[in-house]
Enzyme design. Structure first.
Site, PDB file in Angstrom:
ATOM      1  N   GLY A  35       0.883  -1.169   0.083  1.00  0.00           N
ATOM      2  CA  GLY A  35      -0.173   0.011   0.145  1.00  0.00           C
ATOM      3  C   GLY A  35       0.691   1.169  -0.082  1.00  0.00           C
ATOM      4  N   ASN A  36       0.348   2.249  -0.477  1.00  0.00           N
ATOM      5  CA  ASN A  36       1.013   3.651  -0.491  1.00  0.00           C
ATOM      6  C   ASN A  36      -0.284   4.764  -0.462  1.00  0.00           C
ATOM      7  OD1 ASN A  36       0.466   3.475  -3.500  1.00  0.00           O
ATOM      8  ND2 ASN A  36       1.855   1.718  -2.941  1.00  0.00           N
ATOM      9  N   GLY A  51       9.092   0.407   0.459  1.00  0.00           N
ATOM     10  CA  GLY A  51       9.579  -0.602   1.429  1.00  0.00           C
ATOM     11  C   GLY A  51       9.888  -0.250   2.662  1.00  0.00           C
ATOM     12  N   SER A  82       7.617   5.245  -3.374  1.00  0.00           N
ATOM     13  CA  SER A  82       6.591   4.173  -3.706  1.00  0.00           C
ATOM     14  C   SER A  82       6.905   3.623  -5.093  1.00  0.00           C
ATOM     15  CB  SER A  82       5.236   4.563  -3.231  1.00  0.00           C
ATOM     16  OG  SER A  82       4.540   3.285  -3.767  1.00  0.00           O
ATOM     17  N   GLU A  84       4.883   2.708  -6.754  1.00  0.00           N
ATOM     18  CA  GLU A  84       3.691   2.922  -7.606  1.00  0.00           C
ATOM     19  C   GLU A  84       3.480   4.436  -7.765  1.00  0.00           C
ATOM     20  OE1 GLU A  84       2.404   0.350  -8.715  1.00  0.00           O
ATOM     21  OE2 GLU A  84       1.857  -1.086  -7.303  1.00  0.00           O
ATOM     22  N   HIS A 103      -3.946   3.741  -1.590  1.00  0.00           N
ATOM     23  CA  HIS A 103      -3.794   2.238  -2.589  1.00  0.00           C
ATOM     24  C   HIS A 103      -3.772   1.157  -1.207  1.00  0.00           C
ATOM     25  CE1 HIS A 103      -2.650  -0.953  -4.828  1.00  0.00           C
ATOM     26  NE2 HIS A 103      -1.326  -0.946  -4.536  1.00  0.00           N
ATOM     27  N   HIS A 105      -4.005  -3.020  -0.170  1.00  0.00           N
ATOM     28  CA  HIS A 105      -4.079  -4.469  -0.525  1.00  0.00           C
ATOM     29  C   HIS A 105      -5.437  -5.121   0.227  1.00  0.00           C
ATOM     30  CE1 HIS A 105       0.126  -4.586  -2.334  1.00  0.00           C
ATOM     31  NE2 HIS A 105      -0.700  -3.699  -2.745  1.00  0.00           N
ATOM     32  N   TYR A 124     -26.457   0.003  -2.597  1.00  0.00           N
ATOM     33  CA  TYR A 124     -26.361   1.298  -3.143  1.00  0.00           C
ATOM     34  C   TYR A 124     -25.315   2.342  -2.696  1.00  0.00           C
ATOM     35  CZ  TYR A 124     -27.526   3.751   1.479  1.00  0.00           C
ATOM     36  OH  TYR A 124     -27.303   3.878   2.793  1.00  0.00           O
ATOM     37  N   HIS A 166      -4.261  -7.699  -7.495  1.00  0.00           N
ATOM     38  CA  HIS A 166      -3.131  -6.476  -6.672  1.00  0.00           C
ATOM     39  C   HIS A 166      -3.910  -5.972  -5.683  1.00  0.00           C
ATOM     40  CE1 HIS A 166      -0.232  -3.204  -7.661  1.00  0.00           C
ATOM     41  NE2 HIS A 166      -0.648  -3.118  -6.396  1.00  0.00           N
ATOM     42  N   TYR A 219     -25.493  15.224  -1.455  1.00  0.00           N
ATOM     43  CA  TYR A 219     -25.143  14.985  -0.107  1.00  0.00           C
ATOM     44  C   TYR A 219     -24.731  16.145   0.794  1.00  0.00           C
ATOM     45  CZ  TYR A 219     -25.157  11.878   3.908  1.00  0.00           C
ATOM     46  OH  TYR A 219     -25.231  11.470   5.378  1.00  0.00           O
TER      47      TYR A 219
END
Length: 226
Positions: A35-36, A51, A82, A84, A103, A105, A124, A166, A219
């Site tokens: 994740g990042n 890492g 990262s 990514e 992001h 996992h 919904y 992923h 909303y």
């Protein structure tokens, strides 16, 4: 006021990125070094490093990159962003209304992505991501430009998508909203998989979901005084 706002300090935004990563672990939607997180700042963005587990992050480990950084792998110094960073850059470049990218996992959403399945309109709240489904982008190697290209397409008119084999990408005007949506995607995936134990889950119609999307757009919006 969002910590992404121009009045926020860079130090505050760096701290908020660190806290977001730690909250992802607390919520159970991320683990280890996966994740990042990124947030728009000035003419670029701040992003978590490569890492480093959430528990070891601090404000100084967060990396700033310009939005116009080249797609080909540049030579980074000891503060490596990262892997990514490409999809963070491309999403923030393509979506000026977006201030933060999260992001994860997370388990249930990733399980659906392993099958390459969209999350359909079984509830919904799928409309919270902007449409009648949460799309699953095709598989590409992590950190690649191909993965970024697939993600940008899957996120058209949406604020969340799955990445095949992923994980999840969730967007928001700020870190709080992006984190909320990342967790909501995981809840929706859990609901879908649980409902699937009873058979193929029925889904709401496109017309029903269009009504929900429209209601979500209003909303919390207060009418202006005459």
């Amino acid at each position: 006021m969002s910590v992404n706002s121009q009045s926020a300090t860079e130090d505050a935004l760096r701290a908020d990125i660190v806290n977001t990563m730690r909250e992802m672990v607390r919520l159970g939607i991320n683990q280890g070094t996966s994740g990042n997180v990124s947030a728009r700042w000035r003419d670029g963005f701040l992003i978590t490093p490569s890492g480093v587990p959430a528990a070891q992050l601090d404000a100084d480990t967060i990396v700033w990159l310009p939005l116009d950084i080249e797609a080909t792998a540049p030579v980074f110094d000891e503060k490596r962003p990262s892997t990514e960073w490409r999809f963070h850059r491309d999403i923030l470049h393509a979506r000026p209304e977006i201030g933060a990218v999260v992001h994860t996992h997370s388990n249930a959403a990733t399980a659906m992505s392993i099958h390459g399945r969209d999350i359909p309109a079984h509830h919904y709240m799928v409309a919270a991501a902007g449409g009648n489904s949460i799309r699953c982008a095709p598989y590409a190697t992590f950190g690649s430009q191909a993965l970024s290209d697939h993600a940008v397409v899957a996120l058209q008119d949406r604020t969340a998508c799955l990445l095949a084999h992923h994980g999840v990408i969730a967007l928001g005007p700020d870190l709080g909203r992006a984190l909320w949506l990342a967790n909501e995607v995981e809840v929706l995936a859990q609901q879908y998989l649980l409902a699937a134990t009873l058979g193929a889950p029925p889904v709401l119609s496109d017309e029903q979901m269009a009504e929900v999307v429209d209601r979500f757009s209003q909303y919390g919006v207060r009418p202006k005084r005459p």
